[in-house]
Design a protein around this motif. Sequence first.
Motif, PDB file in Angstrom:
ATOM      1  N   ARG A 131      30.737  12.041  42.294  1.00  0.00           N
ATOM      2  CA  ARG A 131      30.460  11.093  43.364  1.00  0.00           C
ATOM      3  C   ARG A 131      28.951  10.906  43.550  1.00  0.00           C
ATOM      4  O   ARG A 131      28.491   9.803  43.834  1.00  0.00           O
ATOM      5  CB  ARG A 131      31.099  11.578  44.667  1.00  0.00           C
ATOM      6  CG  ARG A 131      30.837  10.667  45.864  1.00  0.00           C
ATOM      7  CD  ARG A 131      31.562  11.156  47.095  1.00  0.00           C
ATOM      8  NE  ARG A 131      33.008  11.134  46.887  1.00  0.00           N
ATOM      9  CZ  ARG A 131      33.878  11.493  47.840  1.00  0.00           C
ATOM     10  NH1 ARG A 131      33.447  11.941  49.006  1.00  0.00           N
ATOM     11  NH2 ARG A 131      35.170  11.441  47.603  1.00  0.00           N
ATOM     12  N   ILE A 132      28.195  11.996  43.353  1.00  0.00           N
ATOM     13  CA  ILE A 132      26.748  11.921  43.588  1.00  0.00           C
ATOM     14  C   ILE A 132      26.011  11.390  42.358  1.00  0.00           C
ATOM     15  O   ILE A 132      25.140  10.507  42.471  1.00  0.00           O
ATOM     16  CB  ILE A 132      26.194  13.302  43.986  1.00  0.00           C
ATOM     17  CG1 ILE A 132      26.829  13.762  45.299  1.00  0.00           C
ATOM     18  CG2 ILE A 132      24.680  13.270  44.114  1.00  0.00           C
ATOM     19  CD1 ILE A 132      26.461  15.173  45.691  1.00  0.00           C
ATOM     20  N   PHE A 133      26.359  11.916  41.165  1.00  0.00           N
ATOM     21  CA  PHE A 133      25.577  11.605  39.975  1.00  0.00           C
ATOM     22  C   PHE A 133      26.297  10.685  38.978  1.00  0.00           C
ATOM     23  O   PHE A 133      25.772  10.423  37.893  1.00  0.00           O
ATOM     24  CB  PHE A 133      25.173  12.895  39.247  1.00  0.00           C
ATOM     25  CG  PHE A 133      24.344  13.818  40.095  1.00  0.00           C
ATOM     26  CD1 PHE A 133      22.996  13.558  40.306  1.00  0.00           C
ATOM     27  CD2 PHE A 133      24.912  14.938  40.687  1.00  0.00           C
ATOM     28  CE1 PHE A 133      22.227  14.412  41.080  1.00  0.00           C
ATOM     29  CE2 PHE A 133      24.146  15.797  41.461  1.00  0.00           C
ATOM     30  CZ  PHE A 133      22.790  15.528  41.668  1.00  0.00           C
ATOM     31  N   ALA A 193      29.196  17.082  33.409  1.00  0.00           N
ATOM     32  CA  ALA A 193      28.453  18.104  32.667  1.00  0.00           C
ATOM     33  C   ALA A 193      27.635  18.974  33.608  1.00  0.00           C
ATOM     34  O   ALA A 193      27.555  20.200  33.445  1.00  0.00           O
ATOM     35  CB  ALA A 193      27.533  17.434  31.641  1.00  0.00           C
ATOM     36  N   LEU A 194      27.044  18.336  34.622  1.00  0.00           N
ATOM     37  CA  LEU A 194      26.236  19.104  35.572  1.00  0.00           C
ATOM     38  C   LEU A 194      27.102  20.058  36.388  1.00  0.00           C
ATOM     39  O   LEU A 194      26.720  21.211  36.640  1.00  0.00           O
ATOM     40  CB  LEU A 194      25.495  18.129  36.501  1.00  0.00           C
ATOM     41  CG  LEU A 194      24.443  18.746  37.425  1.00  0.00           C
ATOM     42  CD1 LEU A 194      23.378  19.472  36.614  1.00  0.00           C
ATOM     43  CD2 LEU A 194      23.809  17.670  38.312  1.00  0.00           C
ATOM     44  N   ALA A 195      28.271  19.616  36.781  1.00  0.00           N
ATOM     45  CA  ALA A 195      29.193  20.465  37.543  1.00  0.00           C
ATOM     46  C   ALA A 195      29.635  21.663  36.698  1.00  0.00           C
ATOM     47  O   ALA A 195      29.742  22.789  37.199  1.00  0.00           O
ATOM     48  CB  ALA A 195      30.404  19.655  37.984  1.00  0.00           C
ATOM     49  N   THR A 196      29.883  21.406  35.416  1.00  0.00           N
ATOM     50  CA  THR A 196      30.282  22.504  34.517  1.00  0.00           C
ATOM     51  C   THR A 196      29.191  23.549  34.415  1.00  0.00           C
ATOM     52  O   THR A 196      29.451  24.761  34.496  1.00  0.00           O
ATOM     53  CB  THR A 196      30.598  21.950  33.119  1.00  0.00           C
ATOM     54  OG1 THR A 196      31.636  20.969  33.216  1.00  0.00           O
ATOM     55  CG2 THR A 196      31.028  23.066  32.179  1.00  0.00           C
ATOM     56  N   ALA A 217      31.987  14.599  53.956  1.00  0.00           N
ATOM     57  CA  ALA A 217      32.748  15.016  52.771  1.00  0.00           C
ATOM     58  C   ALA A 217      31.925  15.968  51.914  1.00  0.00           C
ATOM     59  O   ALA A 217      32.458  16.939  51.345  1.00  0.00           O
ATOM     60  CB  ALA A 217      33.169  13.800  51.954  1.00  0.00           C
ATOM     61  N   PHE A 218      30.637  15.664  51.808  1.00  0.00           N
ATOM     62  CA  PHE A 218      29.765  16.523  51.012  1.00  0.00           C
ATOM     63  C   PHE A 218      29.736  17.943  51.557  1.00  0.00           C
ATOM     64  O   PHE A 218      29.902  18.931  50.816  1.00  0.00           O
ATOM     65  CB  PHE A 218      28.346  15.928  50.985  1.00  0.00           C
ATOM     66  CG  PHE A 218      27.331  16.841  50.350  1.00  0.00           C
ATOM     67  CD1 PHE A 218      27.211  16.925  48.972  1.00  0.00           C
ATOM     68  CD2 PHE A 218      26.505  17.639  51.142  1.00  0.00           C
ATOM     69  CE1 PHE A 218      26.286  17.767  48.387  1.00  0.00           C
ATOM     70  CE2 PHE A 218      25.586  18.492  50.555  1.00  0.00           C
ATOM     71  CZ  PHE A 218      25.462  18.564  49.177  1.00  0.00           C
ATOM     72  N   ALA A 223      33.966  20.857  42.604  1.00  0.00           N
ATOM     73  CA  ALA A 223      32.576  20.654  42.200  1.00  0.00           C
ATOM     74  C   ALA A 223      32.452  19.433  41.290  1.00  0.00           C
ATOM     75  O   ALA A 223      31.494  18.645  41.397  1.00  0.00           O
ATOM     76  CB  ALA A 223      32.060  21.901  41.481  1.00  0.00           C
ATOM     77  N   THR A 224      33.419  19.245  40.390  1.00  0.00           N
ATOM     78  CA  THR A 224      33.391  18.088  39.490  1.00  0.00           C
ATOM     79  C   THR A 224      33.504  16.789  40.294  1.00  0.00           C
ATOM     80  O   THR A 224      32.773  15.813  40.043  1.00  0.00           O
ATOM     81  CB  THR A 224      34.536  18.178  38.471  1.00  0.00           C
ATOM     82  OG1 THR A 224      34.401  19.381  37.722  1.00  0.00           O
ATOM     83  CG2 THR A 224      34.505  16.991  37.525  1.00  0.00           C
ATOM     84  N   ALA A 225      34.415  16.773  41.262  1.00  0.00           N
ATOM     85  CA  ALA A 225      34.573  15.575  42.108  1.00  0.00           C
ATOM     86  C   ALA A 225      33.306  15.302  42.918  1.00  0.00           C
ATOM     87  O   ALA A 225      32.872  14.135  43.041  1.00  0.00           O
ATOM     88  CB  ALA A 225      35.764  15.770  43.041  1.00  0.00           C
TER      89      ALA A 225
END
Length: 438
Positions: A93-95, A101-104, A11-12, A87-89
């Motif tokens: 899932r990871i963090f 916030a990191l995805a943004t 999935a990643f 990217a948000t999903a």
Amino acid sequence: MEVTSFTLDTAFWLTSGAIIALLILSAFFSGSETALTAASRGKLRAQAEKGSAGAKRALDITEDNERLIGSVLLGNNLVNILAASLATALFTRIFGESGVALATLVMTLLVLIFAEVLPKTYAITNAEVAAARTAPVIVLVIKVFSPIVSTVRWFVRGILSLFGVKTDPDSHILAVREEIAGALYLGQSEGVVQKEDRDRILGALDLGERAVEEIMLHRSQIEMIDVDTDPEILLDQCLNSNHTRLPVFRNEPDNIIGVVHAKDLLRAMHKLVLRPGSSLKTLKSFDISKVMMKPYFVPETTTLDEQMRQFLRIRSHFALVVDEYGAIQGLITLEDILEEIVGEITDEFDPEESELEIREIEDNQFLVDGATTIRDLNRITDWALPDDQANTIAGLVIHEAQMIPKVGQVFSFHGFRFEVMSRKDNRITKLKIGKLLD
């Protein structure tokens, strides 16, 4: 446990690959929009005429900029939002919760650099090439999104109409003259285009907007021949004249009955005098009406472009200008029109430099003949005096002063100082003009 781990890994990579693919699509849409809107239609037209199918498609789709931009923006926003969602999903899932916030932050940097700045910089640098290459794909995008874009256009126009804003379907058709003029002024300011070259091109473009009355020689300055004048005086007048064509009148100057060419006049007189049994006394029987040509009259409102075409069509270089009542107002020649393009044309019969209409007498101060046209003064000095209320400098001063000034009077308007230097009867003959300091 291993199956779950493998599933997450798969999935990643699938999600990461999808995000990269969407960023590539976003870069394509951003670059295409910039290239197609920044590309010169003139250059694309030249490429299309050389056989470039991409350039031809680019020309076709830029005919409707509203539909083009709507389709590209729809595609661009669609892939950007989808990429951000994936990217948000993935980061969540990871963090965990901090992944939002990191995805943004990560997606903002990726979109800004790889989907906006980089493709748009390339598109601006190679606008025509990029437009031709992306046009075939954008054509398909426009077809796919056409129903949605049409609905959005209808909705947007409806909202704008509520605020009194009317959209013009043909607003994409730019004013070519303004585009060329702007490019020429920019080129001159940067030293790429010479002032003389700029004036020539702009002069040619202005022919369709200017009337013959603006550049004609006024009737008060026309040199004419009286049909009843003695042949000897006619010959002397012809030889002393600076002009090769002279109007012929009967009884009064307003009654023009013909135009005589100096060569025709001299040839007829030469033949009359040198035939067998003739002498100089034979000149007494010379009839100028037999050698003069039929006068050619044109309305004073005729545009210079149309008049030049008429001159070329009828193979004539000389026309008399009349007003709406048929009264003679002046005359115009093909040379007068050409001078609006190439500037003053002088020969050995023209006035000496000291007699020219415009002379710089000191720094940014000019001594100007009152009959000088405002356009000529603007072209020589690179000023921008208005010419919508008067054609000549004297006319502009009289219009602004609302009177016929006396010698020595000084006026200031439009950022310039006008001093009347001389006057003959009710006509201003000389002016000293200088630009006022800010």
